[in-house]
Design an enzyme around this catalytic site. Structure first.
Site, PDB file in Angstrom:
ATOM      1  N   GLU A  81      -0.871  40.578  74.777  1.00  0.00           N
ATOM      2  CA  GLU A  81      -0.808  42.217  74.750  1.00  0.00           C
ATOM      3  C   GLU A  81      -2.322  42.506  75.405  1.00  0.00           C
ATOM      4  OE1 GLU A  81       0.539  45.589  71.902  1.00  0.00           O
ATOM      5  OE2 GLU A  81      -0.819  44.215  70.939  1.00  0.00           O
ATOM      6  N   ALA A 111      -5.770  40.878  64.873  1.00  0.00           N
ATOM      7  CA  ALA A 111      -4.485  40.234  64.750  1.00  0.00           C
ATOM      8  C   ALA A 111      -3.467  40.586  65.852  1.00  0.00           C
ATOM      9  CB  ALA A 111      -3.959  40.428  63.270  1.00  0.00           C
ATOM     10  N   MET A 112      -2.444  39.664  66.041  1.00  0.00           N
ATOM     11  CA  MET A 112      -1.544  40.051  67.050  1.00  0.00           C
ATOM     12  C   MET A 112       0.046  39.745  66.564  1.00  0.00           C
ATOM     13  SD  MET A 112      -0.781  41.311  69.894  1.00  0.00           S
ATOM     14  CE  MET A 112       0.900  41.330  70.733  1.00  0.00           C
ATOM     15  N   HIS A 142       0.236  45.022  58.453  1.00  0.00           N
ATOM     16  CA  HIS A 142       0.353  45.749  59.755  1.00  0.00           C
ATOM     17  C   HIS A 142       1.212  44.777  60.929  1.00  0.00           C
ATOM     18  CE1 HIS A 142      -1.450  48.137  63.076  1.00  0.00           C
ATOM     19  NE2 HIS A 142      -1.122  47.192  63.622  1.00  0.00           N
ATOM     20  N   GLU A 143       0.840  43.528  60.888  1.00  0.00           N
ATOM     21  CA  GLU A 143       1.662  42.709  61.748  1.00  0.00           C
ATOM     22  C   GLU A 143       3.259  42.418  61.340  1.00  0.00           C
ATOM     23  OE1 GLU A 143      -0.078  42.569  64.350  1.00  0.00           O
ATOM     24  OE2 GLU A 143      -2.084  42.833  63.246  1.00  0.00           O
ATOM     25  N   HIS A 161       5.179  45.158  62.338  1.00  0.00           N
ATOM     26  CA  HIS A 161       5.440  45.388  63.895  1.00  0.00           C
ATOM     27  C   HIS A 161       6.702  44.373  64.241  1.00  0.00           C
ATOM     28  CE1 HIS A 161       2.165  47.412  66.175  1.00  0.00           C
ATOM     29  NE2 HIS A 161       1.249  46.684  65.707  1.00  0.00           N
TER      30      HIS A 161
END
Length: 913
Positions: free
Chosen positions: A173, A308-309, A343-344, A347
Site C-alpha cells: 500500500e 501496521a498493514m 485497527h488492522e 480492515h
C-alpha cells in the site's frame, strides 16, 4: 495501514502531521509519451485503461537473501471488456522479459514498451484481443529487493550473539505492488492470486493464504504452494521469507490465528495472540459477516515504516506494535498494541472485503478502521478505558484541518505522491470523528444496521462515498427520512470544520456558523456551510437536546432562563463552539465552582476551544488563562492532557527565541497549576489504565521541568537502577521520568545507550530512545540522529521520531533542522515522497518556530526543491502556515501573557501575605 506511533506523546505536545521515479502532477502526459526505446508509448494517462481486467494471477517469486534480489514469473488471466490490441499494466524498476500471450490459438510473444514516469508497461499484440474473451499473458521479471520500507524489501535483525540475519517482506500500500511483480496496481482491479514462493530450507515463507504443500526443487531449494486468495486488490497481497517462529490459537469461529516474530522474541507474543483471537471473534459477530479466510497471521517485522498493514490474512506490524512483555511494558504500551490490532483486523472487512474504488476515498478504509478501534475495544477491553483517548484524535485532526492547506476528506488525487499524502490525520482521525458524530446522531443501533447493510451489499467490490450514505439512510427508521448524504457531503466534500457561535439572550439562543481557519485572509472562510448535528445541555437540565443547524444563522428557544449552556455535549461533534457575550464568563464561573457538573470530555473540549479561539482573535488570551486556573482541581486524563496540550506549546515557542524570563515564568505557572496532582502520584504501577498513563505523563513532565520532588525521587531511582546494572525492577510507569533524569549526564546517557543496545524488549527500547533524545548534551543528540540514519545500532525506522524529538529539545532544535536539510534527499528516498513519515518530519521539525528569520530560512530551503524532490507536497504549505500562525500569535499575545502572569504572581504574593 496505521501510521507509526508518536512515541513522544508525553514529552512534548505532539505536533500533528498533517520515490524513485517521481511523477508529474497531472494524470496525463504533456506530449505524446515516449517509451524507453524511443518509440511512442500508446497510452498517455496515469490511470490504467479499463479495456481489460485481471481475473487471476499465478505468481512464482524466488527471493535470494544472499544476493538481495529476486526473480519471478507472473501469469495473468485477463477478461477483455473492449476490443484492443494492447494491455497496459504497472511495473516499476524491474527487468521484464519473455512476455507471451497464451491465447486459444496458441502461444505468441508480445512486444513490450515501457514508460517509467507512470510506472507503465504496454504489451502490444499483432492481433486484436476480442471483447468478451479471456486471454492469459505471462511475464518473467527480476529486480533487487528494495532497501526502502516498501515494495518487496529487505529487513534484518541482530541476534543476541551479534549475528545479522536477513529476511524479505512486503509493503504494497499504496502503489508498491508494481515494484514486486507486474500487475494492475489500482484498487478497483480486484483479482484472485495463487502464489508460490521458492526458498532455502533454512527459511520459512508465509503469505495471505494457508500453505497447501512444499515441493523439492533442484539445487537444494523448496517451493511453497499457497491456496488461492479471495478476490482482492493488489495492495493487499503479502509474503514474507524469514526464519520467524510462530505461536497459534483458534477462534470460536474456527479461524486459525498465528503470531510470527524473530526467534528470540517469540516469548513476547502471547498477549497479541489472545487479543487477535478476541477481536476477530468480536468483528465476526458485530459485522454479522464471517471472516472469509481460514487463517489470520500477524507478523512482527524488524524494519517497518508505518505502524501496521492490513494485508488480507497476513497483517504486518512494527515489533513495538505486536510484542509485549507483561513485566516491562506499560499501560500505554498495552493500549497501543490492542488498538493497532483492532485497527488492522477491522480492515479485514473495511478495506479488504469492501474497498474504496480509488484513493480519493481512502477515508472509507482508514476513518472506519480508526473509528472501529474505539468501538471494538470499548466492548472487548472495557478496562482499557479507550473512550478516554478518542477525543485526542479529533483535536489532532482539527490542528491540520484549521489550516487553509487542509483538504476535504474525499479529495481528487492522481499520482503516487498525492496518494501517499492521503494517509494523514484528515483521512484517519477526521474520518473517525465524523463517523462518531454520525453514529451519535443516528443512534448506535441504526448506525450498526447501516454499516452491516453496506458491508453485505458491497462484499468483494469497490465503493464510493455515496454508497455508504445510501446504506445508512434508513427508510423505516424515522417518520421523515433523514438525508444522510446531504448532511455528510458537507463534512466529506469540503475541507475544514465549522465554528458555531452561541449567544444566549434570556431564553433566546442565537446561533451562527463559519469556517474555523487560522489565517489572516478572511476571503478563505467564505462560502462554507455545514449541516451540523448540534447537541446541548443547560444548567436547568441534564437532558441532551439535539438540533440540526442547516443554515448560516438560526435561533433556538429555551423553556426557561439558564445560568449556562454547553454545546457539543462530550464533543461528539466535529466542530468548535464560541460562547459570545457573557458566555465564556459563565463557563469559567462554573468550572471554578463546580467543574464536575460537566463531563471530563466536556471540560477538555472547553479548554481546547477557548485556547484555539485565541488564535483567531475571538477570545482574549487572558480569558483563556483565567479558564485554565480551574485545572489545579482537575484529575481526569483527557482534561489534564488537553490543559498541557494548550499551555506547553506557549513556552515551546519561547524556547526557540531569546526570552528566558517570560519562558521560565510560563513554565513556573504550569508546574504550579499541576503541582497538587503531581504530588499525589505514587511511584508505582497501581491504578486503572487512564490513571497509569496520566501518572507517566505527570512524573515525566515534573522531571523535564525540574520540579524538585520529582527530580530527587527520579535521581535516587536512577542511581539504584544503575548500581544494579539495570537488573533492578523499576515500576514501568515511572521509567520515562527516571531515564530522562539519567540522560542528563554523559555517564548516565552512555549507560542508557548500553541498555538500549542489549535490550530485546521493544517497549523498553523505545522508552530508552525517547529519553536519550531529551538530553541537553548536544554531541549525543547529533550522534543519535547519525546512528539512526546509519541504521545499524538504532533502526532507521526510528529516525523520524529521533529527528522530531531532537527538534523539540531546546538544546537540539538547530541541530535537527541542519541535519534534516543536509539529509533531505536520503530521507525522501528512504521514506518516500508524500508519505505520512515525511510530512511528520517536515511539520514536526518546523512547527515550533515563531520568528520571521526562521520563516525565511524554512522558505528558502523548501523553495530550493524541485517537484521531483518534494516542492509540491502539502506538508510544506502546512509548515509555512503554522510558522506564520505562530508569528501572529506571538505578536498579538506576548504582552497579554506577560501582563497576566505578572498580575497573577502579584495576586499570589498578596494571598501569601
Amino acid at each position: 495501514m496505521l501510521a507509526a506511533p508518536l512515541l513522544l506523546l508525553l514529552l512534548f505536545v505532539p505536533v500533528r502531521p498533517s520515490s524513485a521515479a517521481q511523477l508529474p502532477n497531472q494524470g496525463q502526459a504533456k506530449d505524446v509519451p515516449i517509451a524507453t526505446n524511443g518509440q511512442p508509448f500508446p497510452w498517455d494517462r496515469m490511470r490504467l485503461p479499463k479495456t481489460v481486467y485481471p481475473l487471476h494471477y499465478d505468481l512464482t517469486i524466488h527471493p535470494n537473501l544472499t544476493t538481495l534480489d529476486f526473480t519471478g514469473v507472473a501469469r495473468i488471466l485477463l477478461d477483455v471488456h473492449e476490443d484492443t490490441s494492447m494491455v497496459v499494466l504497472h511495473a516499476k524498476q524491474m527487468q521484464v522479459s519473455n512476455v507471451l500471450l497464451l491465447a486459444p490459438e496458441g502461444v505468441r510473444p508480445l512486444r513490450v514498451l515501457e514508460y517509467p514516469p507512470f510506472h507503465q508497461l504496454a504489451l502490444l499484440s499483432d492481433s486484436v484481443l476480442t471483447k468478451g474473451r479471456r486471454y492469459e499473458v505471462q511475464l518473467e521479471f527480476a529486480a533487487n529487493l528494495s532497501d526502502s520500507f516498501h515494495g518487496f524489501y529487505k529487513s534484518s535483525y541482530r541476534t543476541k550473539n551479534g549475528e545479522v540475519r536477513v529476511l524479505a517482506s512486503t509493503q504494497f500500500e499504496a502503489t508498491f505492488a508494481r515494484g514486486a511483480f507486474p500487475c494492475f496496481d489500482e484498487p478497483a482491479f480486484k483479482a484472485n492470486f495463487t502464489i508460490r514462493i521458492i526458498r532455502e530450507p533454512r527459511h520459512i515463507s508465509i503469505s495471505n493464504m494457508p500453505k497447501l504443500k512444499t515441493v523439492e526443487l533442484p539445487g537444494d531449494l523448496l517451493e511453497d504452494h499457497f491456496d488461492t486468495t479471495v478476490k482482492m486488490s493488489t495492495y493487499l497481497v503479502a509474503y514474507i521469507v524469514s526464519d520467524f517462529l510462530s505461536v497459534s490459537k483458534t477462534t470460536q469461529h474456527g479461524v486459525k490465528i498465528s503470531v510470527y516474530a524473530v526467534p528470540e522474541k517469540i516469548d513476547q507474543t502471547a498477549f497479541a495472540l489472545d487479543a487477535a483471537v478476541k477481536l476477530l471473534d468480536f468483528y465476526d459477530d458485530y459485522f454479522d459477516i464471517p471472516y472469509p479466510l481460514p487463517k489470520q497471521d500477524l507478523a512482527a517485522i524488524p524494519d517497518f515504516q508505518s505502524g501496521a498493514m492490513e494485508n488480507w490474512g497476513l497483517t504486518t506490524y512494527r515489533e513495538t506494535g505486536l510484542l509485549f512483555d507483561p513485566n516491562k511494558s506499560s499501560a500505554s504500551d498495552k493500549l497501543g498494541l490492542v488498538k493497532v490490532i483492532a485497527h488492522e483486523l477491522a480492515h479485514q472487512w473495511f478495506g479488504n472485503l469492501v474497498t474504496m474504488e480509488w484513493w480519493n476515498d481512502l477515508w472509507l478504509n482508514e476513518g472506519f478502521a480508526k473509528f472501529m478501534e474505539y468501538i471494538s475495544l470499548d466492548i472487548t477491553y472495557p478496562e482499557l478505558q479507550v473512550d478516554d483517548f478518542f477525543l485526542g484524535k479529533c483535536f489532532e485532526a482539527m490542528e491540520v484541518d484549521s489550516l487553509s492547506s487542509s483538504h476535504p476528506v474525499s479529495t481528487h488525487v492522481e499520482n503516487p505522491t498525492q496518494i501517499q499524502e492521503m494517509f494523514d490525520d484528515v483521512s484517519y482521525d477526521k474520518g473517525a470523528c465524523i463517523l462518531n458524530m454520525l453514529r451519535d446522531f443516528l443512534t448506535p443501533e441504526a448506525f450498526e444496521i447501516g454499516i452491516i447493510r453496506y458491508l453485505k451489499r458491497y462484499s468483494y467490490q469497490n465503493t464510493v462515498n455515496s454508497h455508504l450514505w445510501e446504506s445508512l439512510t434508513n427508510k423505516w427508521f424515522s417518520g421523515d427520512e433523514l438525508d444522510v448524504r446531504a448532511i455528510m457531503d458537507t463534512w466529506t466534500l469540503q475541507e475544514g470544520f465549522p465554528l458555531v457561535t452561541v449567544e444566549v439572550r434570556g431564553r433566546e439562543v442565537r446561533l451562527s456558523q463559519e469556517r474555523y481557519l487560522k489565517t489572516d485572509d478572511p476571503s478563505l472562510t467564505e462560502g462554507f456551510l455545514w449541516q451540523i448535528p448540534l447537541t446541548y445541555m443547560t444548567s436547568a437540565s441534564n437532558t441532551i437536546h439535539r438540533f440540526l443547524l442547516k443554515t448560516k444563522t438560526d435561533v433556538l428557544y429555551l423553556p426557561e432562563k439558564v445560568d449556562w449552556v454547553k454545546f457539543n455535549v462530550d464533543m461528539s461533534g466535529y466542530y468548535m463552539v464560541h460562547y459570545a457575550g457573557e458566555g465564556w464568563n459563565s463557563i469559567i464561573k462554573l468550572l471554578q465552582h463546580n467543574h464536575t457538573a460537566l463531563t471530563s470530555n466536556d471540560r477538555a473540549s472547553l479548554i481546547q476551544n477557548v485556547f484555539q479561539l485565541v488564535s483567531v482573535g475571538k477570545v482574549r488570551l487572558d480569558t483563556a488563562l483565567e479558564l485554565s486556573l480551574y485545572l489545579s482541581r482537575e484529575t481526569e486524563i483527557m482534561a489534564v492532557t488537553q490543559g498541557f496540550g494548550e499551555l506547553v506549546p506557549l513556552y515551546k515557542l519561547m524556547e526557540k527565541r531569546d526570552m528566558a524570563a517570560l519562558e521560565n515564568q510560563m513554565k513556573g505557572y504550569i508546574v504550579d497549576l499541576f503541582r497538587g496532582l503531581i504530588d499525589r502520584q505514587e511511584w508505582t504501577d497501581s491504578g486503572s489504565v487512564s490513571e497509569r498513563v496520566l501518572r507517566s505523563y505527570l512524573l515525566l513532565f515534573g522531571c523535564v521541568r525540574n520540579y524538585p520532588p520529582c527530580v530527587t525521587k527520579a535521581t535516587q531511582l536512577f542511581n539504584k537502577w544503575r548500581e544494579s546494572d539495570g537488573n533492578m525492577s523499576l515500576p514501568v510507569d515511572v521509567t520515562m521520568a527516571v531515564f530522562v533524569i539519567g540522560a542528563r549526564t554523559p555517564e548516565g546517557w552512555d549507560f542508557l545507550f548500553e541498555k538500549y543496545r542489549s535490550s530485546l524488549q521493544m517497549s523498553v527500547k523505545s522508552r530508552l530512545k525517547s529519553a536519550m533524545a531529551v538530553t541537553p548534551l548536544q554531541d549525543k543528540l547529533k550522534w543519535m540522529m547519525e546512528q539512526s540514519l546509519h541504521g545499524e545500532v538504532m533502526k532507521t525506522q526510528d529516525l523520524p521520531d529521533v529527528i522530531v524529538s531532537v527538534s523539540r529539545n531546546p538544546r537540539g532544535y538547530k541541530l535537527a533542522w541542519d541535519f534534516f536539510r543536509a539529509n533531505w534527499h536520503t530521507l525522501i528516498k528512504k521514506f518516500d515522497l508524500g508519505s505520512h513519515t515525511i510530512s511528520y518530519m517536515v511539520t514536526g521539525v518546523t512547527s515550533q518556530y515563531s520568528t520571521r528569520e526562521m520563516l525565511i530560512e524554512v522558505r528558502s530551503f523548501f523553495g530550493s526543491l524541485t517537484e521531483e524532490t518534494g516542492s509540491e507536497m502539502r506538508c510544506i504549505r502546512q509548515a509555512y502556515e503554522t510558522i506564520e500562525d505562530n508569528i501572529r500569535w506571538m505578536d498579538t499575545n506576548l504582552p497579554l501573557l506577560q501582563g497576566w502572569l505578572d498580575k497573577r504572581s502579584r495576586r499570589d504574593v498578596h494571598e501569601d501575605l
